[in-house]
Design an enzyme around this catalytic site. Structure first.
Site, short mmCIF file in Angstrom:
data_model
loop_
_atom_site.label_atom_id
_atom_site.label_comp_id
_atom_site.label_asym_id
_atom_site.label_seq_id
_atom_site.Cartn_x
_atom_site.Cartn_y
_atom_site.Cartn_z
N LYS A 133 0.08 -5.37 7.05
CA LYS A 133 0.84 -4.39 6.27
C LYS A 133 0.89 -3.06 7.01
O LYS A 133 -0.09 -2.65 7.64
CB LYS A 133 0.20 -4.22 4.88
CG LYS A 133 1.02 -3.36 3.92
CD LYS A 133 0.37 -3.31 2.54
CE LYS A 133 1.16 -2.44 1.57
NZ LYS A 133 0.54 -2.39 0.22
N SER A 143 3.32 -3.33 -3.77
CA SER A 143 3.95 -2.74 -2.59
C SER A 143 3.87 -3.63 -1.35
O SER A 143 4.56 -3.40 -0.37
CB SER A 143 3.30 -1.39 -2.29
OG SER A 143 1.92 -1.55 -1.97
N SER A 145 -0.84 -4.45 -5.93
CA SER A 145 0.09 -4.56 -4.81
C SER A 145 -0.13 -5.75 -3.88
O SER A 145 0.69 -5.98 -2.99
CB SER A 145 0.07 -3.27 -3.98
OG SER A 145 0.70 -2.23 -4.67
#
EC number: 6.3.5.7
Length: 485
Positions: free
Chosen positions: A78, A153, A177
């Protein structure tokens, strides 16, 4: 059949038998990215040259006794986890040109485990969002249906795994997330106990809530990845000095005598019928394997959403004050003095959602409002944590849906922040309490989009939730279903 349809243990057997090479795995990843990335948009940056060089280096070590736990496995990271020399933007224009000069602790551990980093994954800007539509560059799409969001997210992290672009990925979870996009994309996502995994090198959103965790196709692979990244870190004062168990050894499939709590709040108002029915069906599966369940109450869960947004936005307003155009990142050209530099850099660099939360947090921390909002939210957080402790005094795990509904369509909620925020009502309490939780696939909605089962455990008891998740996974076939992209 893709090589990524195999598990870590199966791929290691193939490597040791010289049936495949690490280069084959890396090329499989980049070939798949070439085929689907224009539609999925899971990646922000690729690291092809270094990945191919690393693959050749590892090919020379195949069969060696000192190879790492995740030898040769391709992974995506990420884009809020810093990587030395590999651009890290947090999907924000304010960091569009930021190249870190060090690796996050989890990245160091991945390198020690002999993984190959394929690239950096798309996300909601600074991890603020539930659909990946808040990325400062472009939105990731759900591989199951490109008209739907992948969640957020960590939408890029979940979508890349679901699309077969990487074997597994790292995400971060502040209010859901990892688990929410894992549920939306039909994969496995774990939020570890707060302090289980070092946050050093994770660009902070809300420091008391953020936690890095793994996203994978299967529970076993998830356990492999957590095994590699867990443990105390002297660079992170919030990492816990708690022994890391053998997560793989705990995957026994045995849930006989397991005591399951099912909060009535997680199956009540605001939770869709499809999510409710999928959880009840999952409970029947576990009952058939010898587990028992009872309905319980987490009475303060109804305050979790408001509590979370006050606390997380307050912490964000402080953490994001460092992005001012002076030290790193993008700097505004429209500057006449220092105040202009601060104001214009932040106005031009931050997206609307980030600005919204900074303003909310600044208000909650301001003189005259601190006691009424921030302090009160901290007190409610303690009540929520106590609710979990009271339930865990009599039960082994808590089970419910990961999300109230399956994934929604792109653009459906982007103009209604409160409706968007409500997607996290079932995941946020876990972060406020600091306990671990995993999402595993447990069915499909009427739109053929995946649903997730959330299994919540006691502090630092990832072993038990892995055992339950693995037992359920092996008793069903949801983990074998693939997006038809």
């Amino acid at each position: 059949m893709s090589l990524f349809d195999h598990s870590v243990s199966e791929l290691h057997k193939k490597l040791n038998n010289k049936e495949i090479s690490v280069t084959d795995l890396v090329e499989e990843s980049y070939k798949r990215i070439s085929d689907v990335e224009d539609n999925v948009k899971a990646f922000l940056t690729l690291d092809e040259e270094n990945a191919r060089a690393k693959a050749k280096e590892l090919d020379a070590k195949i069969g060696a006794e000192d190879n790492g736990l995740l030898f040769g496995m391709p992974i995506g990271v990420k884009d809020n986890i810093v990587t030395n020399g590999l651009r890290t933007t947090c999907a924000s224009k304010i960091l569009a040109n930021f190249d870190p000069i060090y690796d996050a602790t989890v990245v160091q551990k991945l390198k020690a485990a002999d993984t190959v980093t394929i690239g950096k994954l798309n996300m909601d800007e600074f991890a603020m969002g539930s659909s990946n539509e808040n990325s400062g560059f472009y939105a990731t799409k759900n591989p199951w249906n490109l008209d739907y969001v992948p969640g957020g997210s960590s939408g890029g992290s979940a979508a890349a795994v679901a699309a077969g672009e990487v074997l597994f990925s790292l995400g971060s979870d502040t209010g859901g997330s990892i688990r929410q996009p894992a549920a939306y994309c039909g994969v496995v996502g774990l939020k570890p106990t707060y302090g289980r995994v070092s946050r050093y090198g994770l660009v902070a959103f809300a420091s008391s809530l953020d936690q890095i965790g793994p996203i994978t196709r299967t529970v076993e692979d998830n356990a492999y990845l957590l095994q590699a990244i867990s443990g105390i870190d002297r660079m992170d004062a919030t990492s816990a000095n708690v022994e890391v168990g053998n997560y793989l050894a705990g995957l026994t499939g045995d849930v006989k005598g397991l005591r399951i709590a099912v909060p009535k709040e997680y199956l009540g108002e605001g939770v869709g019928e499809e999510a409710r029915e999928s959880v009840l069906a999952a409970l029947k599966v576990l009952e058939g394997m010898g587990a028992t369940w009872e309905e319980v109450s987490l009475p303060h869960s109804k305050y979790a959403l408001a509590t979370y947004y006050l606390l997380s936005s307050s912490e964000a307003s402080a953490n994001l004050s460092r992005f001012d155009g002076v030290r790193y990142g993008v700097r505004s050209d429209n500057v006449n003095n220092l105040l202009d530099l601060y104001k214009n850099t932040r106005s031009e660099g931050f997206g609307d959602e980030v600005k919204r939360r900074i303003m909310l947090g600044t208000f909650a921390l301001s003189s005259g409002y601190y006691d009424a909002y921030y302090k009160k939210a901290q007190q409610v957080r303690t009540l929520i944590k106590n609710d979990f402790e009271n339930v865990f005094a009599n039960y082994d795990v808590i089970i419910g849906p990961t999300t109230p509904t399956p994934a929604f369509k792109v653009g459906e909620k982007v103009d209604d922040p409160m409706t968007m925020y409500a997607n996290d009502i079932l995941t946020i309490p876990v972060n406020l309490a600091g306990v671990p939780a995993i999402s595993v696939p447990c069915g499909f909605g009427a739109n053929n989009m995946p649903l997730g089962l959330q299994i919540i455990g006691k502090h630092f008891d990832e072993t038990t939730i892995y055992r339950v998740a693995h037992a359920f996974e092996q008793a069903t076939d949801y983990h074998t279903k693939k997006a038809s992209l």
